[in-house]
Each structure stands twice: as C-alpha cells, then as structure tokens.
Design an enzyme around this catalytic site. Sequence first.
Site, PDB file in Angstrom:
ATOM      1  N   HIS A 244       0.850  -1.192   0.000  1.00 50.11           N
ATOM      2  CA  HIS A 244       0.000   0.000   0.000  1.00 50.11           C
ATOM      3  C   HIS A 244       0.881   1.235   0.000  1.00 50.11           C
ATOM      4  O   HIS A 244       1.948   1.245   0.617  1.00 50.11           O
ATOM      5  CB  HIS A 244      -0.910   0.018   1.232  1.00 50.11           C
ATOM      6  CG  HIS A 244      -2.064   0.958   1.081  1.00 50.11           C
ATOM      7  ND1 HIS A 244      -1.988   2.286   1.426  1.00 50.11           N
ATOM      8  CD2 HIS A 244      -3.310   0.754   0.601  1.00 50.11           C
ATOM      9  CE1 HIS A 244      -3.152   2.862   1.158  1.00 50.11           C
ATOM     10  NE2 HIS A 244      -3.972   1.956   0.658  1.00 50.11           N
ATOM     11  N   GLU A 299      -7.933  -4.900  -0.546  1.00 45.67           N
ATOM     12  CA  GLU A 299      -8.448  -5.702  -1.657  1.00 45.67           C
ATOM     13  C   GLU A 299      -8.424  -7.200  -1.369  1.00 45.67           C
ATOM     14  O   GLU A 299      -9.204  -7.961  -1.931  1.00 45.67           O
ATOM     15  CB  GLU A 299      -7.632  -5.425  -2.928  1.00 45.67           C
ATOM     16  CG  GLU A 299      -7.463  -3.975  -3.291  1.00 45.67           C
ATOM     17  CD  GLU A 299      -8.713  -3.349  -3.872  1.00 45.67           C
ATOM     18  OE1 GLU A 299      -9.814  -3.751  -3.474  1.00 45.67           O
ATOM     19  OE2 GLU A 299      -8.566  -2.473  -4.736  1.00 45.67           O
TER      20      GLU A 299
HETATM   21  N1  COA Z   1       4.031  -7.608  -4.770  1.00 47.63           N
HETATM   22  C1  COA Z   1       5.334  -7.638  -5.078  1.00 47.63           C
HETATM   23  N2  COA Z   1       6.128  -6.563  -5.005  1.00 47.63           N
HETATM   24  C2  COA Z   1       5.572  -5.425  -4.609  1.00 47.63           C
HETATM   25  C3  COA Z   1       4.223  -5.325  -4.254  1.00 47.63           C
HETATM   26  C4  COA Z   1       3.443  -6.479  -4.349  1.00 47.63           C
HETATM   27  N3  COA Z   1       2.138  -6.460  -4.056  1.00 47.63           N
HETATM   28  N4  COA Z   1       3.944  -4.053  -3.885  1.00 47.63           N
HETATM   29  C5  COA Z   1       5.073  -3.377  -4.019  1.00 47.63           C
HETATM   30  N5  COA Z   1       6.064  -4.195  -4.453  1.00 47.63           N
HETATM   31  C6  COA Z   1       7.439  -3.856  -4.735  1.00 47.63           C
HETATM   32  C7  COA Z   1       7.520  -3.094  -6.046  1.00 47.63           C
HETATM   33  O1  COA Z   1       7.698  -3.970  -7.133  1.00 47.63           O
HETATM   34  C8  COA Z   1       8.703  -2.194  -5.812  1.00 47.63           C
HETATM   35  O2  COA Z   1       9.865  -2.927  -6.024  1.00 47.63           O
HETATM   36  P1  COA Z   1      11.122  -2.281  -6.788  1.00 47.63           P
HETATM   37  O3  COA Z   1      11.536  -1.114  -5.937  1.00 47.63           O
HETATM   38  O4  COA Z   1      12.086  -3.408  -6.855  1.00 47.63           O
HETATM   39  O5  COA Z   1      10.575  -1.839  -8.111  1.00 47.63           O
HETATM   40  C9  COA Z   1       8.600  -1.899  -4.318  1.00 47.63           C
HETATM   41  O6  COA Z   1       7.874  -2.946  -3.725  1.00 47.63           O
HETATM   42  C10 COA Z   1       7.920  -0.597  -4.015  1.00 47.63           C
HETATM   43  O7  COA Z   1       6.767  -0.561  -4.746  1.00 47.63           O
HETATM   44  P2  COA Z   1       6.104   0.770  -5.155  1.00 47.63           P
HETATM   45  O8  COA Z   1       5.503   0.539  -6.476  1.00 47.63           O
HETATM   46  O9  COA Z   1       7.001   1.939  -4.941  1.00 47.63           O
HETATM   47  O10 COA Z   1       4.968   0.927  -4.106  1.00 47.63           O
HETATM   48  P3  COA Z   1       3.768   1.874  -4.320  1.00 47.63           P
HETATM   49  O11 COA Z   1       3.574   2.564  -3.058  1.00 47.63           O
HETATM   50  O12 COA Z   1       3.879   2.725  -5.507  1.00 47.63           O
HETATM   51  O13 COA Z   1       2.641   0.807  -4.657  1.00 47.63           O
HETATM   52  C11 COA Z   1       0.760  -0.492  -4.677  1.00 47.63           C
HETATM   53  C12 COA Z   1       1.560   0.552  -3.895  1.00 47.63           C
HETATM   54  C13 COA Z   1      -0.535  -0.744  -3.939  1.00 47.63           C
HETATM   55  C14 COA Z   1       0.452   0.038  -6.077  1.00 47.63           C
HETATM   56  C15 COA Z   1       1.608  -1.779  -4.802  1.00 47.63           C
HETATM   57  O14 COA Z   1       1.905  -2.251  -3.513  1.00 47.63           O
HETATM   58  C16 COA Z   1       0.935  -2.846  -5.638  1.00 47.63           C
HETATM   59  O15 COA Z   1       1.060  -2.851  -6.855  1.00 47.63           O
HETATM   60  N6  COA Z   1       0.188  -3.793  -4.978  1.00 47.63           N
HETATM   61  C17 COA Z   1      -0.512  -4.810  -5.708  1.00 47.63           C
HETATM   62  C18 COA Z   1      -1.815  -4.262  -6.285  1.00 47.63           C
HETATM   63  C19 COA Z   1      -2.848  -4.006  -5.223  1.00 47.63           C
HETATM   64  O16 COA Z   1      -3.054  -4.806  -4.318  1.00 47.63           O
HETATM   65  N7  COA Z   1      -3.533  -2.865  -5.364  1.00 47.63           N
HETATM   66  C20 COA Z   1      -4.580  -2.471  -4.448  1.00 47.63           C
HETATM   67  C21 COA Z   1      -4.131  -1.317  -3.612  1.00 47.63           C
HETATM   68  S1  COA Z   1      -5.276  -0.930  -2.317  1.00 47.63           S
END
Ligand code: COA
Length: 356
Positions: A244, A299
């Site tokens: 998140h 989710e």
């Molecule tokens: N599974 C695997 N790796 C994950 C992850 C997940 N669910 N969530 C984050 N990461 C990893 C990313 O790949 C990234 O790795 P990197 O630095 O090697 O590229 C790192 O953790 C940081 O991710 P980041 O994209 O900066 O986090 P964010 O704050 O932008 O993303 C979400 C938040 C929710 C978009 C992300 O956690 C995600 O894509 N989750 C899965 C989708 C989901 O459940 N969405 C509903 C949200 S309520």
Amino acid sequence: MKATANGLEGVVAAETALSDVRGDEGVLVIAGADVEALGESASFEAATARLFTAAGLATTEAQVKERLAAARVRVARRLSAPVAANGMDALRAALATLSETDTELETAFELLAATSVATAQWYRRARGEPVLAPDPSLAHAADLHRMMTGAHDPLAARGLERYLVTVCDHGMNASTFAARVVASTGSDAVSAVVAAIGALKGPLHGGAPGPVLDMLDAIGTPERAEAWIDGEIAAGRRIMGMGHRVYKTRDPRAAVLEAATKALGKDSPRLTLARAVEGVARKALKAKYPDRSLDVNVEFYTAVLLDAVGIDRAAFSPMFACGRTAGWLAHVAEQRRTGRLIRPASTYVGAEAGCP
Ligand code: COA
C-alpha cells in the site's frame, strides 16, 4: 529546480474533514469514527450521512434512507447500463448520461443511487438475467444485494453493507483526487464521479480484488501457497492484495472485512486459504524487501467477502465504486466549499528550444 514528487507521495494536496489515513499506525478515521466501529455497526445510510454532513451537505441517516431509495427508483427509469465486457466501462458509460439536478444534495443522492443501479443492471444483463427494479422499501445495501443476486438474504446483505461502509472513504486516494481535480475546475459532480470511476478501474487501485480471487484459485490449497508466491516474486510479478502506498502496517480495513466474512457463519475454506496465503506472502515480501513494509491491503479480504456474499469477481471493481461514490461526492462538495483550483507544476526534461 524543485525536486519532482513522482506519484505525489507524501504531498499534502487538501485539508479534509472526511477521513484520516494514518499509515504508520494502521489507523483509519472516517468523519470522526474509527473504521472498525463503522464497519461493525453503521448502516450505509449512516456512513453516507456522516460523510455528506462533514462535507457541508447536512443530512441525517433517515433522510439518506428515504431520498436514496427514491433516487434509486428514479434513476432506474432513466439509466441503461450497456452489456460491456468490463463492468467499469459499463458504469462509466451509464453515469455519463446523467446531468446535475437543481440541488447539490439531490444530485449526490442520484449519483449514489445510479452507481448501484447501473452496476446491478450491467451485472444481470452480462449474465443473461432479467434486470430487477429497485425496491424502495429496502435499505440501500439490501436492495443492491437483491438487485445483483435476486436473493433476499439479510445476512449476506449485511456482509455487503459492511463492505460498502468500510470502503466509503479513504483520504486522498487516486480516484478521490481525480474527483477533486475535476470539481476544483468548477465542473459538475457527474463529471467528477465519471473521472473517479476511470481512476478506480486501474489494477493498482480498485482493480485488484478480482485478481486476488484468481490467485487464490490458482494456489488452491494452503500447502501450495509458498511455491506459488515464490514463483510470482521470482518472475517479478506483484502479489495482488499486498502493499500500500500509505499503510506501513496491515491495512485496518482488512481486519474489518475478514471479520465480516467470518460473521457470515459459513464454513469457508477460502477464508482459511486466504489467511494462509496472506501469511506466506507477507513473509516472502519481507525477505525480498527487508526495508519495506508490504502487508495485506483492503483488496485481499474484499475478494473473499464479496465472493462469500454471492457476487461474481467480474463485479468487484464496480462494487468498490458503489461504496466509494459516497466519499467521492463528499470530497466534491468539500472541494467546492474549501478548495482551490488544483494545478500542480511539472519539471521540463525535454529538449531546449532551438535544438535541431
Ligand atoms: N508484490 C510484489 N512486489 C511489490 C508489491 C506487491 N504487491 N507491492 C510493491 N512491491 C514492490 C515493487 O515492485 C517495488 O519494487 P522495486 O523497488 O524493486 O521496483 C517496491 O515494492 C515498491 O513498490 P512501489 O511501487 O514503490 O509501491 P507503491 O507505493 O507505488 O505501490 C501499490 C503501492 C498498492 C500500487 C503496490 O503495492 C501494488 O502494486 N500492490 C498490488 C496491487 C494491489 O493490491 N492494489 C490495491 C491497492 S489498495
């Protein structure tokens, strides 16, 4: 040159009386109530009245019940959600045909009603089932559950209601921000909600619960979880329902939805599986990203709860919109009263003028 805040992480874009997401503590306060208390006992009408009133659209639970029910009947005569393959496409198209009414509050009731009515219309049509007219004698969540499933099941309807209340608002998330950007230009509430639906559609926001259920199906049994999750992480794919932008703890809404699933009282192998997968995924992500806190988000248990109340995964994102529209509308009202045109800056990284 100012540093670029990619993704606007940590940027404070508004003052709001609607919800407070305390990511480090794992706390969510919605208009003065903890999400746990609201999700346990509030009706959807009560949560809506709380949000609307905090935004300056004063109303009561009883008024919301009466006027929202009347609005469901009214909009059902005007709306016709198309049989699109994607429910969010259908919702966006259906709501785009509406216009504002004479008063801000009535428009809010119509849009809130329309999200549920259009979702149910699309869902039934897509399944080749007859569309059911709204029943204004029912509470909103019970009527939505009936219009979707055709069943009168008070326990399942209460499960759905706990979901709608739990997701009704959540700080400056992407769809709420989209709605506020549109409202900040002086545009209308219909346009703001349609923009929010577009933002919610994406898998990084509201599109994750369907894939969560796909993941649980693919894993099948708790003992297969570790190999499956490890394989996904090794392949560089994200685990849906984990991570998140704001929470550095377990998302507090996950516990509310997990409890709501348990309260349905059924023996749920899927809930058992989900709990096992959550534990495995948390451990695997901790091993891969020791400095980050990638924990379960809303989710994950949305998928398990909505499935348990009899709603197909194709409708998970539209159901999210059915709950969140209450928050979007409150933010639109609040933005109109206290906000300013939202117009951030950007850092130019293109060619200098005069370059060949
Ligand atoms: N599974 C695997 N790796 C994950 C992850 C997940 N669910 N969530 C984050 N990461 C990893 C990313 O790949 C990234 O790795 P990197 O630095 O090697 O590229 C790192 O953790 C940081 O991710 P980041 O994209 O900066 O986090 P964010 O704050 O932008 O993303 C979400 C938040 C929710 C978009 C992300 O956690 C995600 O894509 N989750 C899965 C989708 C989901 O459940 N969405 C509903 C949200 S309520």
